[in-house]
Design a protein around this motif. Structure first.
Motif, PDB file in Angstrom:
ATOM      1  N   LEU A 175       0.208  -0.187  -0.924  1.00 30.24           N
ATOM      2  CA  LEU A 175       0.782  -1.404  -0.364  1.00 30.24           C
ATOM      3  C   LEU A 175      -0.240  -1.975   0.610  1.00 30.24           C
ATOM      4  CD1 LEU A 175       4.405  -0.125   0.438  1.00 30.24           C
ATOM      5  CD2 LEU A 175       3.690  -1.486  -1.521  1.00 30.24           C
ATOM      6  N   ILE A 176      -0.837  -3.104   0.246  1.00 28.81           N
ATOM      7  CA  ILE A 176      -1.904  -3.699   1.046  1.00 28.81           C
ATOM      8  C   ILE A 176      -1.438  -5.044   1.604  1.00 28.81           C
ATOM      9  CG2 ILE A 176      -4.338  -4.375   1.092  1.00 28.81           C
ATOM     10  CD1 ILE A 176      -3.851  -1.413   0.385  1.00 28.81           C
ATOM     11  N   PHE A 177      -1.484  -5.197   2.907  1.00 25.69           N
ATOM     12  CA  PHE A 177      -1.091  -6.425   3.594  1.00 25.69           C
ATOM     13  C   PHE A 177       0.361  -6.818   3.309  1.00 25.69           C
ATOM     14  CE2 PHE A 177      -5.753  -6.879   3.297  1.00 25.69           C
ATOM     15  CZ  PHE A 177      -6.038  -6.914   4.645  1.00 25.69           C
ATOM     16  N   GLU A 178       1.223  -5.836   3.189  1.00 20.39           N
ATOM     17  CA  GLU A 178       2.651  -6.116   3.054  1.00 20.39           C
ATOM     18  C   GLU A 178       3.322  -6.005   4.429  1.00 20.39           C
ATOM     19  OE1 GLU A 178       3.481  -7.467   0.503  1.00 20.39           O
ATOM     20  OE2 GLU A 178       2.606  -6.594  -1.286  1.00 20.39           O
ATOM     21  N   ARG A 179       4.602  -6.413   4.508  1.00 22.13           N
ATOM     22  CA  ARG A 179       5.248  -6.539   5.815  1.00 22.13           C
ATOM     23  C   ARG A 179       6.568  -5.777   5.910  1.00 22.13           C
ATOM     24  NH1 ARG A 179       4.552 -12.808   7.927  1.00 22.13           N
ATOM     25  NH2 ARG A 179       2.331 -13.007   7.500  1.00 22.13           N
ATOM     26  N   THR A 180       6.652  -4.628   5.294  1.00 21.29           N
ATOM     27  CA  THR A 180       7.887  -3.860   5.375  1.00 21.29           C
ATOM     28  C   THR A 180       7.884  -2.985   6.624  1.00 21.29           C
ATOM     29  OG1 THR A 180       9.255  -2.219   4.250  1.00 21.29           O
ATOM     30  CG2 THR A 180       6.891  -2.086   3.878  1.00 21.29           C
ATOM     31  N   ASP A 181       8.988  -2.981   7.359  1.00 19.82           N
ATOM     32  CA  ASP A 181       9.088  -2.190   8.588  1.00 19.82           C
ATOM     33  C   ASP A 181       9.493  -0.748   8.311  1.00 19.82           C
ATOM     34  OD1 ASP A 181       8.231  -3.977  10.461  1.00 19.82           O
ATOM     35  OD2 ASP A 181      10.217  -4.767  10.915  1.00 19.82           O
ATOM     36  N   LEU A 182      10.262  -0.523   7.243  1.00 16.70           N
ATOM     37  CA  LEU A 182      10.702   0.823   6.877  1.00 16.70           C
ATOM     38  C   LEU A 182      10.217   1.138   5.473  1.00 16.70           C
ATOM     39  CD1 LEU A 182      12.402   3.433   7.087  1.00 16.70           C
ATOM     40  CD2 LEU A 182      14.375   2.099   6.296  1.00 16.70           C
ATOM     41  N   LEU A 183       9.548   2.265   5.334  1.00 13.17           N
ATOM     42  CA  LEU A 183       9.086   2.720   4.029  1.00 13.17           C
ATOM     43  C   LEU A 183       9.671   4.109   3.790  1.00 13.17           C
ATOM     44  CD1 LEU A 183       7.366   1.840   1.661  1.00 13.17           C
ATOM     45  CD2 LEU A 183       5.385   2.880   2.768  1.00 13.17           C
ATOM     46  N   ASP A 184      10.807   4.130   3.079  1.00 12.72           N
ATOM     47  CA  ASP A 184      11.528   5.377   2.813  1.00 12.72           C
ATOM     48  C   ASP A 184      11.216   5.837   1.389  1.00 12.72           C
ATOM     49  OD1 ASP A 184      13.238   7.487   2.538  1.00 12.72           O
ATOM     50  OD2 ASP A 184      15.079   6.371   2.937  1.00 12.72           O
ATOM     51  N   LEU A 185      10.434   6.894   1.291  1.00 12.06           N
ATOM     52  CA  LEU A 185       9.981   7.377  -0.019  1.00 12.06           C
ATOM     53  C   LEU A 185      10.493   8.786  -0.311  1.00 12.06           C
ATOM     54  CD1 LEU A 185       6.277   6.171   0.320  1.00 12.06           C
ATOM     55  CD2 LEU A 185       8.130   5.014  -0.899  1.00 12.06           C
ATOM     56  N   ARG A 186      11.547   9.196   0.359  1.00  6.49           N
ATOM     57  CA  ARG A 186      12.075  10.565   0.218  1.00  6.49           C
ATOM     58  C   ARG A 186      12.414  10.935  -1.213  1.00  6.49           C
ATOM     59  NH1 ARG A 186      17.225  10.571   2.577  1.00  6.49           N
ATOM     60  NH2 ARG A 186      17.077   8.309   2.315  1.00  6.49           N
ATOM     61  N   HIS A 187      12.824   9.960  -2.002  1.00 10.85           N
ATOM     62  CA  HIS A 187      13.304  10.248  -3.354  1.00 10.85           C
ATOM     63  C   HIS A 187      12.195  10.163  -4.416  1.00 10.85           C
ATOM     64  CE1 HIS A 187      17.320  10.250  -1.714  1.00 10.85           C
ATOM     65  NE2 HIS A 187      17.132   9.032  -1.225  1.00 10.85           N
ATOM     66  N   ASN A 188      11.014   9.780  -3.998  1.00 10.68           N
ATOM     67  CA  ASN A 188       9.883   9.693  -4.937  1.00 10.68           C
ATOM     68  C   ASN A 188       9.141  11.030  -4.947  1.00 10.68           C
ATOM     69  OD1 ASN A 188      10.072   6.726  -3.433  1.00 10.68           O
ATOM     70  ND2 ASN A 188       9.883   6.608  -5.655  1.00 10.68           N
ATOM     71  N   LYS A 189       9.788  12.024  -5.518  1.00  8.19           N
ATOM     72  CA  LYS A 189       9.331  13.416  -5.422  1.00  8.19           C
ATOM     73  C   LYS A 189       8.003  13.685  -6.112  1.00  8.19           C
ATOM     74  CE  LYS A 189      13.062  14.766  -3.215  1.00  8.19           C
ATOM     75  NZ  LYS A 189      12.982  15.153  -1.780  1.00  8.19           N
ATOM     76  N   ASP A 190       7.582  12.823  -7.038  1.00 10.25           N
ATOM     77  CA  ASP A 190       6.320  13.034  -7.756  1.00 10.25           C
ATOM     78  C   ASP A 190       5.131  12.373  -7.076  1.00 10.25           C
ATOM     79  OD1 ASP A 190       7.430  14.622  -9.655  1.00 10.25           O
ATOM     80  OD2 ASP A 190       7.439  13.137 -11.259  1.00 10.25           O
ATOM     81  N   LEU A 191       5.370  11.693  -5.958  1.00 12.99           N
ATOM     82  CA  LEU A 191       4.307  10.935  -5.299  1.00 12.99           C
ATOM     83  C   LEU A 191       3.171  11.855  -4.843  1.00 12.99           C
ATOM     84  CD1 LEU A 191       3.802   7.936  -4.558  1.00 12.99           C
ATOM     85  CD2 LEU A 191       4.540   8.497  -2.240  1.00 12.99           C
ATOM     86  N   GLU A 192       1.940  11.470  -5.218  1.00 13.92           N
ATOM     87  CA  GLU A 192       0.756  12.255  -4.866  1.00 13.92           C
ATOM     88  C   GLU A 192      -0.202  11.503  -3.954  1.00 13.92           C
ATOM     89  OE1 GLU A 192      -1.113  13.497  -8.460  1.00 13.92           O
ATOM     90  OE2 GLU A 192       0.640  14.608  -9.191  1.00 13.92           O
ATOM     91  N   PHE A 193      -0.214  10.164  -4.070  1.00 18.70           N
ATOM     92  CA  PHE A 193      -1.147   9.351  -3.286  1.00 18.70           C
ATOM     93  C   PHE A 193      -0.393   8.190  -2.649  1.00 18.70           C
ATOM     94  CE2 PHE A 193      -3.844   5.679  -2.734  1.00 18.70           C
ATOM     95  CZ  PHE A 193      -4.997   6.184  -2.147  1.00 18.70           C
ATOM     96  N   LEU A 194      -0.593   8.001  -1.345  1.00 18.28           N
ATOM     97  CA  LEU A 194       0.063   6.907  -0.624  1.00 18.28           C
ATOM     98  C   LEU A 194      -0.944   6.192   0.256  1.00 18.28           C
ATOM     99  CD1 LEU A 194       2.474   5.281   0.506  1.00 18.28           C
ATOM    100  CD2 LEU A 194       2.824   7.138   2.139  1.00 18.28           C
ATOM    101  N   GLU A 195      -1.014   4.861   0.078  1.00 24.31           N
ATOM    102  CA  GLU A 195      -1.842   4.026   0.943  1.00 24.31           C
ATOM    103  C   GLU A 195      -1.006   2.847   1.421  1.00 24.31           C
ATOM    104  OE1 GLU A 195      -6.116   1.598   0.992  1.00 24.31           O
ATOM    105  OE2 GLU A 195      -5.302   2.370  -0.894  1.00 24.31           O
ATOM    106  N   PHE A 196      -0.957   2.654   2.737  1.00 20.13           N
ATOM    107  CA  PHE A 196      -0.241   1.511   3.295  1.00 20.13           C
ATOM    108  C   PHE A 196      -1.121   0.880   4.360  1.00 20.13           C
ATOM    109  CE2 PHE A 196       2.426  -0.761   6.256  1.00 20.13           C
ATOM    110  CZ  PHE A 196       3.307  -1.433   5.441  1.00 20.13           C
ATOM    111  N   GLU A 197      -1.529  -0.364   4.104  1.00 19.73           N
ATOM    112  CA  GLU A 197      -2.287  -1.121   5.087  1.00 19.73           C
ATOM    113  C   GLU A 197      -1.436  -2.308   5.507  1.00 19.73           C
ATOM    114  OE1 GLU A 197      -6.655  -3.235   5.763  1.00 19.73           O
ATOM    115  OE2 GLU A 197      -6.287  -1.940   4.021  1.00 19.73           O
ATOM    116  N   ALA A 198      -0.927  -2.246   6.717  1.00 14.22           N
ATOM    117  CA  ALA A 198       0.021  -3.247   7.188  1.00 14.22           C
ATOM    118  C   ALA A 198      -0.660  -4.595   7.404  1.00 14.22           C
ATOM    119  CB  ALA A 198       0.673  -2.783   8.484  1.00 14.22           C
ATOM    120  N   TYR A 199       0.137  -5.644   7.252  1.00 10.44           N
ATOM    121  CA  TYR A 199      -0.360  -7.013   7.404  1.00 10.44           C
ATOM    122  C   TYR A 199      -0.545  -7.365   8.872  1.00 10.44           C
ATOM    123  CZ  TYR A 199      -0.334 -12.131   7.402  1.00 10.44           C
ATOM    124  OH  TYR A 199      -0.636 -13.444   7.605  1.00 10.44           O
ATOM    125  N   ILE A 200      -1.690  -7.974   9.188  1.00  8.99           N
ATOM    126  CA  ILE A 200      -1.897  -8.574  10.509  1.00  8.99           C
ATOM    127  C   ILE A 200      -2.323 -10.013  10.273  1.00  8.99           C
ATOM    128  CG2 ILE A 200      -3.202  -8.532  12.653  1.00  8.99           C
ATOM    129  CD1 ILE A 200      -3.544  -5.631  12.428  1.00  8.99           C
TER     130      ILE A 200
END
Length: 238
Positions: free
Chosen positions: A134-159
């Motif tokens: 997620l690049i330059f997105e504007r979500t305040d809550l990122l709840d990924l508890r149920h994505n049990k297969d997730l191996e890679f996560l990148e979050f670059e918040a928008y400014i």
């Protein structure tokens, strides 16, 4: 006169002292050549008994053949997976199962779409998701508890321009035991809980000025590849 085989008492005492000193030196040598510990004590690690509890949110419920997607920008960016190709607030559950990688780019990037996601509701049903960017997105809550297969996560918040503040105050990755790499930039998070992420090999959260605490289960979790903000602490929960 001493007999042929007698030893003076003073010499006997000196020999005992010499043996004692040699024994101490031998122990010191053993410690010097002992295998180096995988963890080196440092001021960036603290131990604490009253750590925060795990995040408690809604359980995963599937009540229909569709997945509710309230954020129109999010649904637009799922268009290539959406079999009906209509912006109607939902996608088929079967479409969600096909998603194993998502790369979403919001407004503010040279390759942005002119809009941005503020709510990723529905992503919890993408249970085969392995890679999320997620690049330059504007979500305040990122709840990924149920994505049990997730191996890679990148979050670059928008400014944005004019000094607008970064985004994402809370990231929930509890129970993601396959997660191996995390990269976070410009978030508003003050803490990050990694107690239920034993496989994290690469952690880059250096560019998060508000981040103060990273909760872990033991010092051995810390890898040489991990990067954190100056002043942030690893908190070992007892």
């Amino acid at each position: 006169m001493f007999s042929k085989w007698s030893v003076p008492a003073s010499l006997n005492t000196n020999m005992k002292k010499l043996i004692f000193v040699l024994a101490i030196l031998c122990c010191a040598c053993k410690n010097e050549w002992a295998p180096e510990s995988t963890f080196e004590e440092n001021e960036d690690v603290v131990f604490q008994s009253n750590c925060p509890n795990s995040f408690v949110g809604e359980s995963l419920k599937r009540n229909s053949i569709t997945i509710y997607i309230p954020d129109k920008s999010f649904e637009k960016k799922l268009e290539r997976f959406d079999s009906d190709h209509a912006i109607n607030g939902e996608i088929l559950y079967s479409d969600g199962l096909e998603i194993d990688s998502l790369h979403l780019v919001g407004n503010g990037s040279p390759i942005g779409h002119g809009d941005y996601v503020t709510n990723v509701e529905g992503i919890q049903y993408f249970v085969n998701l392995k890679v999320l960017r997620l690049i330059f997105e504007r979500t305040d809550l990122l709840d990924l508890r149920h994505n049990k297969d997730l191996e890679f996560l990148e979050f670059e918040a928008y400014i944005g321009g004019g000094g607008s503040s970064p985004q994402c105050k809370l990231l929930v990755i509890d129970g993601l035991e396959k997660l191996k790499e995390i990269r976070l930039v410009n978030t508003l998070m003050t803490s990050l809980n990694l107690r239920e992420n034993p496989e994290v090999e690469k952690l880059d959260v250096e560019g998060n000025d508000f981040l103060k605490y990273i909760y872990i289960t033991s010092p051995e979790m810390i890898k040489k590849t991990w990067k954190k903000p100056v002043g942030a602490k690893y908190v070992v929960c007892l």
